[in-house]
Design a protein around this motif. Structure first.
Motif, short mmCIF file in Angstrom:
data_model
loop_
_atom_site.label_atom_id
_atom_site.label_comp_id
_atom_site.label_asym_id
_atom_site.label_seq_id
_atom_site.Cartn_x
_atom_site.Cartn_y
_atom_site.Cartn_z
N VAL A 89 -12.58 1.62 1.23
CA VAL A 89 -11.50 0.76 0.58
C VAL A 89 -12.27 -0.24 0.04
O VAL A 89 -12.98 -1.11 0.49
CB VAL A 89 -10.46 0.09 1.48
N HIS A 90 -12.22 -0.43 -1.37
CA HIS A 90 -13.03 -1.47 -2.25
C HIS A 90 -12.05 -2.45 -2.88
O HIS A 90 -11.37 -1.85 -3.86
CB HIS A 90 -13.98 -0.72 -3.21
N VAL A 141 -2.40 3.45 -0.05
CA VAL A 141 -3.28 3.66 -1.24
C VAL A 141 -4.24 4.73 -0.87
O VAL A 141 -4.81 5.45 -1.70
CB VAL A 141 -3.82 2.41 -1.43
N VAL A 142 -4.98 4.61 0.46
CA VAL A 142 -5.83 5.62 0.86
C VAL A 142 -5.25 7.04 0.78
O VAL A 142 -6.08 7.87 0.17
CB VAL A 142 -6.43 5.40 2.27
N ALA A 143 -3.75 7.14 1.22
CA ALA A 143 -3.47 8.45 1.17
C ALA A 143 -3.08 9.09 -0.24
O ALA A 143 -2.32 10.07 -0.45
CB ALA A 143 -1.97 8.66 1.95
N GLY A 144 -3.31 8.24 -1.29
CA GLY A 144 -2.96 8.44 -2.71
C GLY A 144 -1.26 8.52 -2.86
O GLY A 144 -0.92 8.93 -4.17
N LEU A 145 -0.57 7.77 -2.26
CA LEU A 145 0.92 7.81 -2.32
C LEU A 145 1.37 6.53 -2.97
O LEU A 145 2.42 6.67 -3.77
CB LEU A 145 1.54 7.33 -0.94
N ILE A 146 0.61 5.74 -3.34
CA ILE A 146 0.81 4.35 -4.22
C ILE A 146 -0.44 4.07 -4.98
O ILE A 146 -1.70 4.19 -4.50
CB ILE A 146 1.29 3.19 -3.70
N VAL A 147 -0.16 3.49 -6.20
CA VAL A 147 -1.52 3.08 -6.89
C VAL A 147 -1.78 1.44 -6.87
O VAL A 147 -0.81 0.84 -7.08
CB VAL A 147 -1.11 3.39 -8.45
N PRO A 148 -2.88 1.17 -6.72
CA PRO A 148 -3.14 -0.28 -6.23
C PRO A 148 -3.06 -1.10 -7.86
O PRO A 148 -3.46 -0.36 -8.90
CB PRO A 148 -4.17 -0.52 -5.62
N ASP A 161 -12.20 9.83 -5.53
CA ASP A 161 -11.19 8.89 -5.83
C ASP A 161 -9.96 9.22 -5.33
O ASP A 161 -9.28 10.07 -6.01
CB ASP A 161 -11.15 8.21 -7.23
N ALA A 162 -9.17 8.40 -4.35
CA ALA A 162 -7.87 8.93 -4.08
C ALA A 162 -6.73 8.30 -4.90
O ALA A 162 -5.68 9.00 -4.97
CB ALA A 162 -7.52 8.06 -2.53
N VAL A 163 -7.04 7.65 -5.82
CA VAL A 163 -5.94 7.03 -6.95
C VAL A 163 -6.17 8.10 -7.99
O VAL A 163 -5.11 8.65 -8.41
CB VAL A 163 -6.32 5.88 -7.40
N ALA A 164 -7.40 8.52 -8.42
CA ALA A 164 -7.40 9.45 -9.71
C ALA A 164 -7.28 10.77 -9.07
O ALA A 164 -6.79 11.41 -10.08
CB ALA A 164 -8.99 9.25 -10.12
N GLN A 165 -7.74 11.15 -8.10
CA GLN A 165 -7.47 12.61 -7.51
C GLN A 165 -6.54 12.54 -6.16
O GLN A 165 -7.29 13.00 -5.12
CB GLN A 165 -8.64 13.34 -7.51
N LEU A 194 -6.71 -3.56 12.32
CA LEU A 194 -5.88 -4.50 13.35
C LEU A 194 -5.32 -5.66 12.66
O LEU A 194 -6.06 -6.49 11.73
CB LEU A 194 -6.72 -5.18 14.33
N GLY A 195 -4.17 -6.03 12.75
CA GLY A 195 -3.53 -7.32 11.97
C GLY A 195 -2.06 -7.41 12.36
O GLY A 195 -1.47 -6.51 12.90
N PRO A 196 -1.53 -8.42 12.11
CA PRO A 196 -0.19 -9.01 12.52
C PRO A 196 0.80 -8.23 11.48
O PRO A 196 0.15 -7.65 10.31
CB PRO A 196 0.13 -10.56 12.03
N ASN A 197 2.18 -8.23 11.81
CA ASN A 197 2.98 -7.59 10.97
C ASN A 197 3.03 -8.48 9.50
O ASN A 197 2.69 -9.49 9.44
CB ASN A 197 4.26 -7.51 11.36
N GLY A 198 2.82 -7.43 8.64
CA GLY A 198 2.67 -7.96 6.98
C GLY A 198 1.35 -8.31 6.69
O GLY A 198 1.08 -8.95 5.54
N ALA A 199 0.37 -7.82 7.47
CA ALA A 199 -0.86 -7.78 7.03
C ALA A 199 -1.52 -7.18 6.01
O ALA A 199 -2.61 -7.45 5.35
CB ALA A 199 -1.86 -7.74 8.13
N GLY A 200 -0.65 -6.08 5.69
CA GLY A 200 -1.08 -5.23 4.68
C GLY A 200 -1.75 -3.83 5.10
O GLY A 200 -2.22 -3.17 4.24
N LYS A 201 -1.62 -3.68 6.29
CA LYS A 201 -2.08 -2.40 6.84
C LYS A 201 -1.56 -1.11 6.40
O LYS A 201 -2.36 -0.43 5.99
CB LYS A 201 -2.31 -2.41 8.55
#
Length: 246
Positions: free
Chosen positions: A4-5, A50-57, A68-72, A37-44
């Motif tokens: 993740v970049h 995004v990694v799964a290609g379900l939404i575009v950042p 590229d998970a976004v392009a492909q 790891l992170g609290p609720n709402g941390a963005g996990k």
């Protein structure tokens, strides 16, 4: 391997956006369980979508085994097994039918799908569940079925979004044992998202701490404690994620 970049994504109107992810960067390597790891709402969860290609950042890139998970996104999903907190099982189908259906969506032949389900049933100790409809399953039974579905196409990368939510102690212990076997015997790259510190201490080889949509620290549990100047991991997490607020 999952990378993740500098991923950022905001929701809502431009005049008052909500920054769900705000420049997150981390890497999960093969043969290792990486805790997110992170609290609720941390963005996990948003980052994993995004990694799964379900939404575009709005910016940045997620890379799965060099692609590229976004392009492909379809190519990325073919190399991912995803277990979401929602589980998403079809209640009128049996456990076997749920898993075979997903296998067929991944392009597997029917015979190969059924053989794979039988093999996973032994690995996950769920043979008694296979021909029962998932309606009425316990949380642990649903978890096993959803995990079999995520693994049916034998992906090299596995993403689990808070998989222990609602599980009792035996089911949680069983899940940990399965993940260790997938890491040690099959060399899977596993990303384990949670906000439960004890799960991270028991299971994860590497830990990424997210807060306010950003990556604020990463390393082993011992390294994070040293970085925070604490002996207790929970105290270290609070220091890193909340600036020391308890």
């Amino acid at each position: 391997m999952i990378e993740v970049h500098d991923v950022a994504l905001a929701f809502g109107p431009a005049r008052a956006p909500v920054h769900a992810v705000d420049g997150a960067s981390w890497t999960a390597t093969d043969g290792r369980i990486t805790g997110l790891l992170g609290p609720n709402g941390a963005g996990k969860t948003t980052t994993l979508r995004v990694v799964a290609g379900l939404i575009v950042p709005d910016q940045g890139q997620a890379v799965v085994d060099g692609g590229d998970a976004v392009a492909q996104p379809q190519a990325a999903r073919a190399r991912l097994g995803v277990l979401s907190d929602a589980r998403g099982l079809y209640p009128r189908l049996t456990a076997r039918e749920n898993v075979v259906y997903f296998a067929r969506l991944q392009g597997m032949a029917a015979d190969a799908a059924h053989r794979r389900v039988d093999a996973l049933a032994d690995v996950l100790e769920m043979r008694a569940l296979l021909d029962r409809r998932t309606e009425g399953f316990s949380q642990g039974e649903r978890m096993k079925t959803a995990l079999a579905r995520a693994l049916v196409h034998d992906p090299p990368n596995l993403v689990l979004d808070e998989p222990t939510n609602g599980l009792d102690v035996p089911a949680t212990r069983a899940l940990r044992e399965v993940l260790r076997r997938l890491r040690d015997e099959h060399g899977k790259c596993i990303v384990f998202s949670t906000h439960v510190m004890s799960e991270v201490e028991r299971l994860c080889d590497h830990v990424v701490v997210m807060a306010r949509g950003r990556t604020v620290a990463e390393g082993t549990v011992a390294q994070l404690c040293a970085h925070a100047g604490t002996r207790d991991f929970e105290d270290g997490f609070v220091a890193l994620a909340f600036g020391g607020r308890s």
